[in-house]
Design an enzyme around this catalytic site. Structure first.
Site, short mmCIF file in Angstrom:
data_model
loop_
_atom_site.label_atom_id
_atom_site.label_comp_id
_atom_site.label_asym_id
_atom_site.label_seq_id
_atom_site.Cartn_x
_atom_site.Cartn_y
_atom_site.Cartn_z
N ASP A 31 -1.63 -3.17 0.14
CA ASP A 31 -1.60 -3.19 -1.32
C ASP A 31 -2.12 -4.55 -1.80
OD1 ASP A 31 -0.56 -3.46 -4.11
OD2 ASP A 31 0.46 -1.59 -3.64
N ILE A 32 -2.95 -4.55 -2.84
CA ILE A 32 -3.49 -5.82 -3.35
C ILE A 32 -2.48 -6.58 -4.20
CG2 ILE A 32 -5.90 -5.08 -3.25
CD1 ILE A 32 -5.74 -4.68 -6.32
N ASN A 88 5.98 7.33 -6.09
CA ASN A 88 6.15 7.34 -7.54
C ASN A 88 5.39 8.55 -8.09
OD1 ASN A 88 7.52 4.84 -7.41
ND2 ASN A 88 5.58 3.74 -7.47
N VAL A 97 -1.89 4.65 -10.26
CA VAL A 97 -3.15 5.29 -9.85
C VAL A 97 -2.91 6.78 -9.69
CG1 VAL A 97 -4.95 5.36 -8.08
CG2 VAL A 97 -3.86 3.17 -8.65
N HIS A 101 0.18 8.80 -3.35
CA HIS A 101 0.27 7.76 -2.33
C HIS A 101 1.72 7.42 -2.05
CE1 HIS A 101 -0.01 5.72 -6.24
NE2 HIS A 101 0.64 4.68 -5.72
#
Length: 114
Positions: A31-32, A88, A97, A101
């Site tokens: 994750d960024i 989520n 997004v 995921h």
């Protein structure tokens, strides 16, 4: 950056990302904006908008994503210490997004929230 297709760009390696694992079905990458020392996203390569879009044709992907998450946790040697898997769903569930995921969080003691 456009959140609508950022995961597709990562899957197709059109934008730089630290990919942890990739096969024909899923891609795992860091994750960024990590929420823990280890924060890996597990995404199906086929776009599925959210967990609400799981149906009889794509239902096996969830089990596969979890199975591969466990394998990576063991390979990266944090399985025994513990980790959290989070999905989520939609805006009020914290999904930013619109591509299904799983967040895998590890590397520190995580707070209980339930």
């Amino acid at each position: 950056m456009n959140n609508k297709n950022i995961f597709n760009k990562i899957i197709k390696k059109k934008i730089p990302s630290k990919i942890i694992y990739q096969d024909k079905k899923i891609t795992m990458f860091e994750d960024i904006n990590p929420k823990s020392p280890i924060h890996i996203l597990i995404v199906p390569n086929q776009k599925i908008k959210s967990i609400n879009k799981i149906n009889k044709n794509n239902k096996n992907i969830i089990g596969y994503m979890i199975y591969k998450s466990v394998r990576i946790a063991k390979k990266m040697k944090f399985a025994e210490d513990g980790y959290r898997l989070v999905i989520n769903c939609n805006k009020n569930g914290g999904q930013i997004v619109p591509h299904l995921h799983i967040h895998m969080l590890a590397g520190k003691k995580l707070r209980n929230f339930c």
